[in-house]
Write a protein that holds these residues in place. Structure first.
Motif, mmCIF file in Angstrom:
data_model
loop_
_atom_site.group_PDB
_atom_site.id
_atom_site.type_symbol
_atom_site.label_atom_id
_atom_site.label_comp_id
_atom_site.label_asym_id
_atom_site.label_seq_id
_atom_site.Cartn_x
_atom_site.Cartn_y
_atom_site.Cartn_z
ATOM 1 N N THR A 73 -46.739 -95.172 -24.613
ATOM 2 C CA THR A 73 -45.354 -95.591 -24.399
ATOM 3 C C THR A 73 -45.015 -96.809 -25.244
ATOM 4 O OG1 THR A 73 -45.322 -94.684 -22.153
ATOM 5 C CG2 THR A 73 -43.677 -96.352 -22.671
ATOM 6 N N GLU A 74 -45.925 -97.776 -25.312
ATOM 7 C CA GLU A 74 -45.677 -98.931 -26.176
ATOM 8 C C GLU A 74 -45.628 -98.506 -27.638
ATOM 9 O OE1 GLU A 74 -47.761 -103.039 -27.721
ATOM 10 O OE2 GLU A 74 -48.340 -102.310 -25.735
ATOM 11 N N GLY A 75 -46.513 -97.586 -28.023
ATOM 12 C CA GLY A 75 -46.495 -97.108 -29.399
ATOM 13 C C GLY A 75 -45.191 -96.420 -29.749
ATOM 14 N N ILE A 76 -44.684 -95.599 -28.837
ATOM 15 C CA ILE A 76 -43.403 -94.921 -29.057
ATOM 16 C C ILE A 76 -42.283 -95.945 -29.173
ATOM 17 C CG2 ILE A 76 -41.695 -93.426 -27.939
ATOM 18 C CD1 ILE A 76 -44.134 -91.857 -26.786
ATOM 19 N N GLN A 77 -42.278 -96.924 -28.265
ATOM 20 C CA GLN A 77 -41.244 -97.973 -28.324
ATOM 21 C C GLN A 77 -41.284 -98.706 -29.660
ATOM 22 O OE1 GLN A 77 -38.999 -99.033 -25.901
ATOM 23 N NE2 GLN A 77 -39.601 -97.532 -24.363
ATOM 24 N N THR A 78 -42.487 -99.035 -30.103
ATOM 25 C CA THR A 78 -42.617 -99.771 -31.359
ATOM 26 C C THR A 78 -42.150 -98.939 -32.540
ATOM 27 O OG1 THR A 78 -44.517 -100.955 -30.439
ATOM 28 C CG2 THR A 78 -44.232 -101.047 -32.818
ATOM 29 N N ALA A 79 -42.519 -97.665 -32.550
ATOM 30 C CA ALA A 79 -42.103 -96.783 -33.647
ATOM 31 C C ALA A 79 -40.592 -96.621 -33.672
ATOM 32 C CB ALA A 79 -42.787 -95.426 -33.497
ATOM 33 N N VAL A 80 -39.993 -96.404 -32.514
ATOM 34 C CA VAL A 80 -38.543 -96.221 -32.449
ATOM 35 C C VAL A 80 -37.824 -97.513 -32.842
ATOM 36 C CG1 VAL A 80 -36.606 -95.786 -30.890
ATOM 37 C CG2 VAL A 80 -38.656 -94.355 -30.761
ATOM 38 N N LEU A 81 -38.287 -98.634 -32.308
ATOM 39 C CA LEU A 81 -37.670 -99.915 -32.669
ATOM 40 C C LEU A 81 -37.775 -100.157 -34.172
ATOM 41 C CD1 LEU A 81 -36.451 -102.696 -31.927
ATOM 42 C CD2 LEU A 81 -38.813 -103.510 -31.602
ATOM 43 N N SER A 82 -38.951 -99.918 -34.737
ATOM 44 C CA SER A 82 -39.138 -100.151 -36.169
ATOM 45 C C SER A 82 -38.184 -99.299 -36.991
ATOM 46 C CB SER A 82 -40.589 -99.841 -36.557
ATOM 47 O OG SER A 82 -41.493 -100.702 -35.899
ATOM 48 N N SER A 83 -38.059 -98.040 -36.633
ATOM 49 C CA SER A 83 -37.178 -97.132 -37.373
ATOM 50 C C SER A 83 -35.725 -97.537 -37.248
ATOM 51 C CB SER A 83 -37.361 -95.698 -36.853
ATOM 52 O OG SER A 83 -38.664 -95.232 -37.064
ATOM 53 N N LEU A 84 -35.304 -97.842 -36.008
ATOM 54 C CA LEU A 84 -33.882 -98.112 -35.788
ATOM 55 C C LEU A 84 -33.454 -99.459 -36.355
ATOM 56 C CD1 LEU A 84 -34.116 -95.539 -34.164
ATOM 57 C CD2 LEU A 84 -32.725 -96.585 -32.363
ATOM 58 N N VAL A 85 -34.365 -100.447 -36.337
ATOM 59 C CA VAL A 85 -34.042 -101.716 -36.991
ATOM 60 C C VAL A 85 -33.861 -101.497 -38.491
ATOM 61 C CG1 VAL A 85 -35.006 -103.950 -37.671
ATOM 62 C CG2 VAL A 85 -35.090 -103.240 -35.268
ATOM 63 N N ALA A 86 -34.752 -100.727 -39.099
ATOM 64 C CA ALA A 86 -34.626 -100.430 -40.528
ATOM 65 C C ALA A 86 -33.354 -99.654 -40.823
ATOM 66 C CB ALA A 86 -35.843 -99.645 -41.000
ATOM 67 N N LEU A 87 -32.992 -98.715 -39.935
ATOM 68 C CA LEU A 87 -31.763 -97.934 -40.130
ATOM 69 C C LEU A 87 -30.535 -98.835 -40.064
ATOM 70 C CD1 LEU A 87 -32.670 -94.794 -37.988
ATOM 71 C CD2 LEU A 87 -32.277 -94.825 -40.459
ATOM 72 N N ARG A 88 -30.539 -99.772 -39.120
ATOM 73 C CA ARG A 88 -29.395 -100.665 -39.025
ATOM 74 C C ARG A 88 -29.282 -101.545 -40.262
ATOM 75 N NH1 ARG A 88 -28.521 -104.893 -34.078
ATOM 76 N NH2 ARG A 88 -30.212 -105.964 -35.156
ATOM 77 N N GLU A 89 -30.430 -102.032 -40.756
ATOM 78 C CA GLU A 89 -30.406 -102.863 -41.963
ATOM 79 C C GLU A 89 -29.902 -102.069 -43.163
ATOM 80 O OE1 GLU A 89 -34.411 -104.214 -42.186
ATOM 81 O OE2 GLU A 89 -34.131 -105.858 -40.728
ATOM 82 N N ARG A 90 -30.343 -100.827 -43.258
ATOM 83 C CA ARG A 90 -29.887 -99.992 -44.379
ATOM 84 C C ARG A 90 -28.390 -99.715 -44.272
ATOM 85 N NH1 ARG A 90 -33.783 -94.966 -43.983
ATOM 86 N NH2 ARG A 90 -32.102 -94.082 -45.289
ATOM 87 N N ARG A 91 -27.928 -99.434 -43.054
ATOM 88 C CA ARG A 91 -26.497 -99.175 -42.889
ATOM 89 C C ARG A 91 -25.672 -100.415 -43.191
ATOM 90 N NH1 ARG A 91 -24.237 -97.350 -37.080
ATOM 91 N NH2 ARG A 91 -24.562 -99.578 -36.705
ATOM 92 N N ASP A 92 -26.162 -101.586 -42.735
ATOM 93 C CA ASP A 92 -25.432 -102.826 -42.999
ATOM 94 C C ASP A 92 -25.371 -103.124 -44.498
ATOM 95 O OD1 ASP A 92 -25.088 -103.087 -40.309
ATOM 96 O OD2 ASP A 92 -26.611 -104.658 -40.029
ATOM 97 N N ALA A 93 -26.380 -102.608 -45.211
ATOM 98 C CA ALA A 93 -26.400 -102.811 -46.668
ATOM 99 C C ALA A 93 -25.556 -101.771 -47.403
ATOM 100 C CB ALA A 93 -27.834 -102.756 -47.165
ATOM 101 N N GLY A 94 -24.876 -100.902 -46.650
ATOM 102 C CA GLY A 94 -24.000 -99.911 -47.253
ATOM 103 C C GLY A 94 -24.660 -98.589 -47.578
ATOM 104 N N GLU A 95 -25.896 -98.402 -47.140
ATOM 105 C CA GLU A 95 -26.616 -97.163 -47.441
ATOM 106 C C GLU A 95 -26.333 -96.108 -46.379
ATOM 107 O OE1 GLU A 95 -31.298 -95.744 -47.849
ATOM 108 O OE2 GLU A 95 -30.771 -97.882 -47.940
#
Length: 699
Positions: A73-95
């Motif tokens: 469960t912690e591994g899933i949380q970490t993977a999802v958080l890592s992906s979604l933080v990166a997605l938000r950063e990419r979207r904020d950068a206009g990607e």
């Protein structure tokens, strides 16, 4: 010596002895903090480094990250958080990042819950999209192909925890590659550790969580693989342990234990081979087919882990199957351990499009790669024992007619009751207020015991009797016409205790008398005295709505009132029954006090309120080494009537957990039996020092 056979390894597994020794050594001898630079800390760090290196080799980590954590469960949380933080950063950068968070319809609930949680907290507002599976549990690659260009993250699993179905990871990877998808990909590898060959760095899998307790390590230890170059955000920040990826002092006992399991996997000298595991599954499947006619397997064996069987039996609920297996001390589960306590169909099997009876009645039987020949042989024998118990209880077809039962039987569903009055000597019975939901069960019971049904009567007009009458066929007495309540026209005139005229039909040495009350009917079951049914001879009264005062002058204080509605699980009541709120609080005995109680009350009777098939399947010693009487809750009213009319010796009720026995004890106390008790915690917590033979059920 334990008699337990543990076949629920997909929920958790027994801990490898070498893992226990390694954990003990880490706590007792190499107890240092691996972050310390002195000698004691360095001894602990060796454990950490060796376990990580072994895991990296086994999983083909390559240049990827591999961190220890608390579990999947912690591994899933970490993977999802890592992906979604990166997605938000990419979207904020206009990607462009895609709009869908795709997850398999049969994923563990931790996955969609984590996706929804972090999607909301991070304000991404992406759409969660469930990827369908086919009737064998395989992900639909065509459906994935349609959504892959819009996917921001894809979550699948290596093997399903309920069915053991192995995912086509190569096919999923090919679809993602062909579509040009930039989605991050997480694969839940919890059930795959030690059962599937994994070479993670050769795939495009970004994240892979693992949990040690699914493969003979303790609970509370797991791992997360992160592909080289995949984005990473730490779920826990602090002292910088695990190279800053997961702060907090490492669980060294858990890591040492997991390291011992991984080392055993790498050596190849501890766990069973795939061929041996397949043979074990085949033998269990053959035993299930022989013991449980009509059993259907919900997972395709050629596409599943060899350690998992998922099955259902026509006409049997998962609760009934769980109970009979548990009585035989064979530990199985109804689907996922995280949801098996909830009375709901399996969402995994529903997603596969299986019929409701298969998803609602599913049982998962799973074993681990440590399982030995003796365990499988014993399990097969216990499965046969369970089948015999179910046949004797008329729950599955049998070539032999079961021993008939006397007395009153109550069937309940969602607060409504059906009743059967049984007479073994004449092989006859009367059915009162049959519910449509009980038609199949009543019909099977009648055929199994070769009863002739004298009448099917209702307290309300046309209340569900036609379906049952049709199903009974030759087992229903059609010698006389009947009115809209099912009351036969050839009933015999009798006088009630107040002198009023009524009519009655015979059931062995008893009669069932009909009392009219406008649109409502009441029925009295008792013994005639010179063509009269006096109030003191009425044992049971059945009524849909006649007030107690309408019956008071034709029944006695010992007559048990048997309801057609029983939302509170009272089973039966009487005109002088006490309110539940006034019942004394001393109705529970714990296992420590039981021996002393029985010594002080040698006349006390132990009463097992589990169902007859549980009683028959029982292999473990009963409480306090005493013999016990089998009185399932469905027959509590019959026995309560006898107990209340006799000298009141103490009654100690027990069941598996204490829930059913407490209901029985409270019922007897409400009826006036002051010495009724429940064994708190039931057989699950009872101290059982010696074997005892159960008393047979009274006919």
């Amino acid at each position: 010596m334990t008699t337990e056979i543990y076949l629920d390894s997909n929920a958790t597994s027994v801990v490898l002895p070498a893992a226990i020794s390694a954990a003990t050594d880490a706590m007792g001898q190499r107890y240092g903090n691996p972050s310390s630079t002195h000698a004691t800390g360095l001894k602990a760090k060796v454990i950490l480094d060796e376990a990580r290196a072994c895991a990296a080799r086994l999983l083909g980590v390559g240049n990827g990250r591999l961190m220890f954590n608390s579990g999947a469960t912690e591994g899933i949380q970490t993977a999802v958080l890592s992906s979604l933080v990166a997605l938000r950063e990419r979207r904020d950068a206009g990607e462009a990042i895609g709009t869908l968070l795709v997850y398999g319809a049969t994923e563990h609930k931790a996955v969609p819950e984590s996706l929804a949680h972090w999607n909301r907290l991070l304000g991404l507002n992406l759409t969660l999209h469930q990827l369908p599976v086919d009737h064998e549990g395989a992900h639909s690659l065509s459906a994935l192909r349609e959504v892959a260009p819009r996917a921001a993250m894809v979550c699948t699993m290596a093997a399903n925890n309920e069915t053991g179905v192995i995912s086509d990871l190569g096919g999923i990877e090919a679809v993602l590659a062909d579509s040009g998808s930039q989605a991050y990909w997480m694969v839940d590898c919890v059930q795959g550790l030690g059962k599937l060959k994994l070479d993670l760095s050769s795939t495009r899998i970004d994240y892979a969580p693992f949990s040690g307790h699914k493969l003979n390590a303790p609970k509370g230890i797991g791992m997360l693989y992160v592909r080289a170059g995949a984005p990473f955000t730490a779920l826990i920040q602090g002292g910088g342990q695990e190279a800053g990826q997961r702060s907090g002092t490492e669980n060294m006992a858990g890591i040492a234990a997991l390291g011992a399991v991984l080392a055993a996997l790498e050596r190849g000298d501890t766990f069973r081979t795939q061929a041996e595991l397949c043979n074990f599954r085949a033998r269990l499947a053959d035993s299930l087919r022989a013991a449980l006619p009509g059993v259907v397997f919900n997972n395709p064996f050629d596409k599943s882990l060899p350690t998992t069987l998922n099955f259902a039996v026509p006409g049997l609920s998962s609760r009934e199957l769980m109970d009979v297996f548990d009585a035989a001390e064979v530990r199985v589960s109804a689907g996922s351990a995280c949801s098996s306590s909830k009375a709901a169909p399996s969402y995994v099997l529903d997603a596969m499009g299986l019929p409701l009876w298969r998803s609602a009645g599913a049982i998962r039987m799973s074993f681990g790669p440590l399982t030995d020949e003796a365990t499988i042989a014993a399990a097969c024998a216990r499965i046969e024992r369970c089948g015999a118990a179910l046949r004797a209880s008329c729950l599955i077809p049998s070539d032999r007619t079961a021993v008939p039962h006397d007395g009153l039987l109550q069937l309940g569903v969602e607060g409504a009751c059906s009743w059967m009055a049984l007479d073994a000597a004449s092989r006859s019975c009367i059915v009162i207020d049959p519910l449509p939901e009980h038609a199949a069960r009543i019909e099977a019971y009648v055929r199994c015991q070769n009863y002739q049904v004298q009448a099917v009567v209702s307290t309300l007009p046309n209340a569900g009797r036609a379906m049952l009458v049709e199903a009974l066929g030759r087992h229903f007495n059609r010698a006389a016409d009947a009115d809209e309540y099912g009351w036969p026209s050839n009933a015999t005139p009798v006088a009630l205790g107040n002198g009023a005229a009524a009519s009655a039909i015979t059931l062995g040495e008893q009669v069932l008398a009909c009392v009219a009350g406008g649109q409502l009917r009441a029925y009295l079951l008792g013994t005639l005295e010179a063509a009269q049914l006096p109030a003191v001879s009425v044992r049971f009264a059945f009524s849909a709505g006649l007030a107690q005062q309408d019956l008071r002058d034709i029944i006695s204080e010992r007559t048990l009132l048997c309801p057609t509605r029983d939302e509170q699980n009272h089973f039966c009541t009487s005109i002088n029954a006490e309110p539940a709120a006034t019942i004394a609080a001393d109705a529970q005995l714990d296992s420590a006090a039981l021996d002393a109680f029985l010594q002080a009350h040698p006349d006390a009777c132990l009463v097992d309120v589990r169902e007859p098939y549980e009683f028959a399947a029982t292999v473990a010693p009963l409480p306090a080494g005493r013999m016990a009487l089998s009185v399932p809750l469905s027959r509590l009213a019959e026995y309560a009537s006898a107990w209340l009319r006799a000298e009141q010796a103490p009654l100690v009720f027990f069941c598996r957990s204490g829930n059913r026995s407490m209901k029985a004890a409270l019922c007897l106390r409400r009826l006036g039996h002051r010495h009724a008790y429940s064994l708190n915690g039931g057989l699950a917590l009872a101290s059982r020092q010696s074997h005892a033979q159960p008393l047979p059920m009274a006919a």
